[in-house]
Motif scaffolding. Structure first.
Motif, PDB file in Angstrom:
ATOM      1  N   ALA A  20     -53.596 -71.897  72.717  1.00 25.87           N
ATOM      2  CA  ALA A  20     -53.933 -72.730  71.132  1.00 25.87           C
ATOM      3  C   ALA A  20     -55.046 -72.433  70.697  1.00 25.87           C
ATOM      4  O   ALA A  20     -55.391 -72.732  69.259  1.00 25.87           O
ATOM      5  CB  ALA A  20     -53.142 -74.399  71.623  1.00 25.87           C
ATOM      6  N   GLN A  21     -55.664 -73.583  71.148  1.00 26.26           N
ATOM      7  CA  GLN A  21     -57.028 -73.817  70.321  1.00 26.26           C
ATOM      8  C   GLN A  21     -58.102 -72.111  70.117  1.00 26.26           C
ATOM      9  O   GLN A  21     -58.687 -71.728  69.015  1.00 26.26           O
ATOM     10  CB  GLN A  21     -58.221 -74.134  71.825  1.00 26.26           C
ATOM     11  CG  GLN A  21     -59.702 -74.504  71.511  1.00 26.26           C
ATOM     12  CD  GLN A  21     -60.934 -74.560  72.297  1.00 26.26           C
ATOM     13  OE1 GLN A  21     -60.168 -74.842  72.985  1.00 26.26           O
ATOM     14  NE2 GLN A  21     -61.759 -75.109  71.923  1.00 26.26           N
ATOM     15  N   ALA A  22     -57.725 -70.925  71.430  1.00 25.21           N
ATOM     16  CA  ALA A  22     -58.327 -69.671  71.152  1.00 25.21           C
ATOM     17  C   ALA A  22     -57.166 -68.704  69.581  1.00 25.21           C
ATOM     18  O   ALA A  22     -58.122 -68.526  68.549  1.00 25.21           O
ATOM     19  CB  ALA A  22     -58.044 -68.508  72.135  1.00 25.21           C
ATOM     20  N   LEU A  23     -55.615 -69.393  69.600  1.00 30.00           N
ATOM     21  CA  LEU A  23     -55.277 -68.579  68.268  1.00 30.00           C
ATOM     22  C   LEU A  23     -55.674 -69.889  67.134  1.00 30.00           C
ATOM     23  O   LEU A  23     -55.917 -68.775  66.063  1.00 30.00           O
ATOM     24  CB  LEU A  23     -53.525 -69.304  68.823  1.00 30.00           C
ATOM     25  CG  LEU A  23     -52.531 -67.789  69.694  1.00 30.00           C
ATOM     26  CD1 LEU A  23     -52.243 -69.064  69.897  1.00 30.00           C
ATOM     27  CD2 LEU A  23     -53.142 -66.269  69.337  1.00 30.00           C
ATOM     28  N   ASP A  24     -56.421 -70.668  67.020  1.00 35.23           N
ATOM     29  CA  ASP A  24     -56.613 -71.883  65.976  1.00 35.23           C
ATOM     30  C   ASP A  24     -57.759 -71.578  65.548  1.00 35.23           C
ATOM     31  O   ASP A  24     -58.562 -71.190  64.677  1.00 35.23           O
ATOM     32  CB  ASP A  24     -57.077 -73.217  66.287  1.00 35.23           C
ATOM     33  CG  ASP A  24     -55.525 -74.085  66.268  1.00 35.23           C
ATOM     34  OD1 ASP A  24     -54.487 -73.639  65.800  1.00 35.23           O
ATOM     35  OD2 ASP A  24     -55.556 -75.009  66.887  1.00 35.23           O
ATOM     36  N   LEU A  25     -58.802 -70.584  66.228  1.00 34.28           N
ATOM     37  CA  LEU A  25     -59.718 -69.877  66.183  1.00 34.28           C
ATOM     38  C   LEU A  25     -59.691 -69.087  64.902  1.00 34.28           C
ATOM     39  O   LEU A  25     -61.120 -68.849  64.678  1.00 34.28           O
ATOM     40  CB  LEU A  25     -60.405 -70.132  67.582  1.00 34.28           C
ATOM     41  CG  LEU A  25     -61.337 -71.017  67.680  1.00 34.28           C
ATOM     42  CD1 LEU A  25     -62.192 -70.961  69.061  1.00 34.28           C
ATOM     43  CD2 LEU A  25     -62.744 -72.011  66.939  1.00 34.28           C
ATOM     44  N   ALA A  26     -58.842 -68.031  65.840  1.00 37.01           N
ATOM     45  CA  ALA A  26     -58.326 -66.559  65.197  1.00 37.01           C
ATOM     46  C   ALA A  26     -57.896 -66.689  63.764  1.00 37.01           C
ATOM     47  O   ALA A  26     -58.077 -66.089  63.074  1.00 37.01           O
ATOM     48  CB  ALA A  26     -57.916 -65.805  66.439  1.00 37.01           C
ATOM     49  N   ALA A  27     -57.292 -67.771  63.603  1.00 36.73           N
ATOM     50  CA  ALA A  27     -56.157 -67.556  62.672  1.00 36.73           C
ATOM     51  C   ALA A  27     -56.677 -67.969  61.350  1.00 36.73           C
ATOM     52  O   ALA A  27     -56.091 -66.782  60.559  1.00 36.73           O
ATOM     53  CB  ALA A  27     -55.596 -69.672  62.566  1.00 36.73           C
ATOM     54  N   PRO A  28     -57.973 -67.644  61.129  1.00 38.78           N
ATOM     55  CA  PRO A  28     -58.952 -67.876  59.472  1.00 38.78           C
ATOM     56  C   PRO A  28     -59.045 -66.656  59.669  1.00 38.78           C
ATOM     57  O   PRO A  28     -59.075 -65.864  58.130  1.00 38.78           O
ATOM     58  CB  PRO A  28     -59.955 -68.629  59.868  1.00 38.78           C
ATOM     59  CG  PRO A  28     -60.141 -69.320  60.493  1.00 38.78           C
ATOM     60  CD  PRO A  28     -58.889 -69.497  61.432  1.00 38.78           C
ATOM     61  N   PHE A  29     -58.349 -65.548  60.104  1.00 33.25           N
ATOM     62  CA  PHE A  29     -59.273 -64.207  60.158  1.00 33.25           C
ATOM     63  C   PHE A  29     -57.922 -62.981  60.357  1.00 33.25           C
ATOM     64  O   PHE A  29     -56.663 -63.453  61.105  1.00 33.25           O
ATOM     65  CB  PHE A  29     -59.933 -63.356  61.263  1.00 33.25           C
ATOM     66  CG  PHE A  29     -60.981 -64.371  61.239  1.00 33.25           C
ATOM     67  CD1 PHE A  29     -62.254 -65.040  60.461  1.00 33.25           C
ATOM     68  CD2 PHE A  29     -61.430 -65.881  62.227  1.00 33.25           C
ATOM     69  CE1 PHE A  29     -63.153 -65.978  60.527  1.00 33.25           C
ATOM     70  CE2 PHE A  29     -62.017 -67.178  62.855  1.00 33.25           C
ATOM     71  CZ  PHE A  29     -63.577 -66.245  61.118  1.00 33.25           C
ATOM     72  N   PRO A  30     -58.077 -62.100  59.857  1.00 33.30           N
ATOM     73  CA  PRO A  30     -56.976 -61.033  60.214  1.00 33.30           C
ATOM     74  C   PRO A  30     -56.882 -60.637  61.906  1.00 33.30           C
ATOM     75  O   PRO A  30     -57.340 -60.841  62.213  1.00 33.30           O
ATOM     76  CB  PRO A  30     -57.471 -60.103  59.089  1.00 33.30           C
ATOM     77  CG  PRO A  30     -58.303 -59.246  57.955  1.00 33.30           C
ATOM     78  CD  PRO A  30     -59.277 -61.169  59.032  1.00 33.30           C
ATOM     79  N   ALA A  31     -55.393 -60.623  61.995  1.00 30.15           N
ATOM     80  CA  ALA A  31     -55.418 -60.374  63.561  1.00 30.15           C
ATOM     81  C   ALA A  31     -55.429 -59.036  63.916  1.00 30.15           C
ATOM     82  O   ALA A  31     -55.734 -58.971  65.075  1.00 30.15           O
ATOM     83  CB  ALA A  31     -53.266 -60.065  63.536  1.00 30.15           C
ATOM     84  N   ASP A  32     -56.020 -58.149  63.781  1.00 27.38           N
ATOM     85  CA  ASP A  32     -56.681 -56.718  63.699  1.00 27.38           C
ATOM     86  C   ASP A  32     -58.388 -56.735  63.854  1.00 27.38           C
ATOM     87  O   ASP A  32     -59.264 -56.546  64.340  1.00 27.38           O
ATOM     88  CB  ASP A  32     -56.414 -55.310  62.721  1.00 27.38           C
ATOM     89  CG  ASP A  32     -56.696 -56.032  61.278  1.00 27.38           C
ATOM     90  OD1 ASP A  32     -57.191 -56.689  61.085  1.00 27.38           O
ATOM     91  OD2 ASP A  32     -56.778 -55.071  61.053  1.00 27.38           O
ATOM     92  N   VAL A  33     -58.466 -58.087  63.229  1.00 25.39           N
ATOM     93  CA  VAL A  33     -59.954 -58.468  63.574  1.00 25.39           C
ATOM     94  C   VAL A  33     -60.737 -59.486  64.584  1.00 25.39           C
ATOM     95  O   VAL A  33     -60.823 -59.011  65.004  1.00 25.39           O
ATOM     96  CB  VAL A  33     -60.925 -59.051  62.258  1.00 25.39           C
ATOM     97  CG1 VAL A  33     -62.033 -59.657  61.858  1.00 25.39           C
ATOM     98  CG2 VAL A  33     -60.735 -57.942  60.947  1.00 25.39           C
ATOM     99  N   VAL A  34     -59.674 -60.500  64.157  1.00 21.85           N
ATOM    100  CA  VAL A  34     -60.192 -61.416  65.728  1.00 21.85           C
ATOM    101  C   VAL A  34     -58.502 -61.710  66.653  1.00 21.85           C
ATOM    102  O   VAL A  34     -57.569 -62.436  65.499  1.00 21.85           O
ATOM    103  CB  VAL A  34     -60.591 -62.666  65.005  1.00 21.85           C
ATOM    104  CG1 VAL A  34     -60.449 -63.992  65.834  1.00 21.85           C
ATOM    105  CG2 VAL A  34     -61.717 -63.287  64.335  1.00 21.85           C
TER     106      VAL A  34
END
Lengths: 291, 291
Positions: free
Chosen positions: A165-179
């Protein structure tokens, strides 16, 4: 001789094999895909490694690993960000050298608390800062950064990212193919939210890597090395595989084992046992996708 | 000589002290409260232990511990449920024997995966079943069951309850004075949700026990024994104490340390160092409540 078409050997499982030998072991055992590590690549140089990887005919599933950017602003932090940029470029080079279907995915391990610090929220915030700084470079290189949550027993000294969940929250601001994120059964199996967060990761298009290995107790004295062949421990690897399949993950699946006994075994035997373990624990859950 | 009025010594910190000696150490060092364990009580018998505890003038903060009810229906499970009923009764007896302000709180450790099982959701469901079976007995005895989430590194062999959120979800079906939770800094410090879930636990009136000790790496070979005096590790114990205070927790705070070096130290020194560590790491965050 062939292995399951979605099985990838993460070369950390062949820890002591030099780069060329690890490729030979994998191709000799019928593997189609490999997860590489930066250190063996560096040992022979990127250009040589890329040429040999191209010759092997293997696909790249991931490059492991960089990250380690929890320290406050400092020359040390600048050096870490620079190292991550180099790792991004290496990922692009190796993916381009790999066979069709290679994926330019760089696995990121966050790093632990800086020495002497107890500021876990601060360290976690600096992971977000680092991703923001690196995302444009990754996007430009066509590389996906795969943030890997590590088991909470590593939160102090290795990775302040502890849950999917934390990793996905960290990734959320970026496009999915970038983070995106790395889903490793060893690190997340205990989480009451594991299956729900795998589903979320699929919905959000962020499963950049799926890795499998098993957990058994008692842990060894060095808790980094307590990973086992799928099926040799307590993780319901079949259920987590099904969760990833149901979440739409259709990429290669890496077996990554850190274990002194495995590392001390003949490499060809490790390759064979890995393929057998995958057939028994993972492949049955992939039947629908393969058939 | 006195210690902070909210400090309670959990007798596991004095592992090798017989029951009477542990009471003498605590009262000699000026403690007002104690967390007891079932084994030293059993060693001299409940009636004798209750009489000695009454004579000590100490308050009871908790009785540790029972639980261990993840197995499927079987004679073994019936024996576990019966043992838990006895533990509930012991808690009531010892709380009644303790000084004013004693709390009848029984700490529950869920137990790990049953031997040979990989069914973590099933084991977790059986924890919920056990609570449902025990809650009427606890309510009748005036005892609060305090479900303790343990660090996820114990999920396979000791406790399938791994997060505070999960413990609160397990407690939710029951009145807050019958089923609450134990908040132990060692077990939850890594959790990105730790502070939010402490706040939730407060809102829901379910913080039945707050325990403090510290985490340091590397972990010892037996990962059960990697607990340290508050301040000797990486946990921001002050921040978590503030979270508990802000959540309305006003009870005793136990220091519970499993550590071979601590256990091998003179008991009076352990009592003194525990009080000093509490003064340095916890007490400053209690000033508002005490002043």
């Amino acid at each position: 001789m062939s292995t399951h078409p979605r099985l990838s050997m993460n070369v950390a499982t062949l820890r002591h094999a030099p780069f060329a030998e690890s490729l030979a072991v994998m191709t000799g055992a019928g593997y189609e895909a490999a997860g590489l590590w930066r250190e063996p690549v560096a040992a022979i140089g990127l250009a040589e490694a890329a040429a040999r990887f191209a010759d092997s005919g293997l696909r790249l599933s991931t490059l492991c690993r960089q990250g380690f950017f929890t320290m406050p602003e400092s020359p040390e932090r600048r050096a870490s960000i620079d190292e991550n940029r180099r790792a991004i470029d290496e990922t692009a080079t190796l993916a381009a050298a790999g066979a069709d279907g290679s994926r330019a995915v760089l696995v990121l391990v966050a790093g632990g608390l800086p020495g002497g610090s107890r500021d876990l929220p601060g360290a976690r915030a600096r992971v977000a800062d680092a991703l923001a700084e690196l995302a444009p470079h990754a996007a430009g290189a066509g590389v996906t950064l795969a943030v890997e949550p590590l088991h909470p027993m590593y939160a102090s000294d290795r990775a302040v990212v502890s849950t999917l969940a934390q990793a996905l929250d960290l990734a959320a601001p970026f496009p999915a193919d970038v983070v995106g994120v790395t889903v490793d059964t060893f690190h997340i199996w205990w989480d009451p939210e594991a299956r729900a967060q795998i589903a979320r990761a699929g919905r959000e298009g962020r499963i950049a890597s799926f890795q499998v290995c098993d957990w058994a107790t008692p842990l060894p004295a060095d808790v980094l090395l307590g990973r086992h062949y799928p099926g040799d421990g307590v993780i319901d690897i079949g259920a987590l595989t099904t969760a990833a399949v149901d979440a739409g993950y259709s990429g290669d699946i890496e077996v990554e084992i850190f274990n002194e006994a495995v590392w001390a075994s003949p490499w060809s035997e490790v390759a064979r046992r890995t393929a057998e373990a995958f057939e028994a624990s993972v492949a049955p859950r992939l039947a629908a996708a393969v058939g």
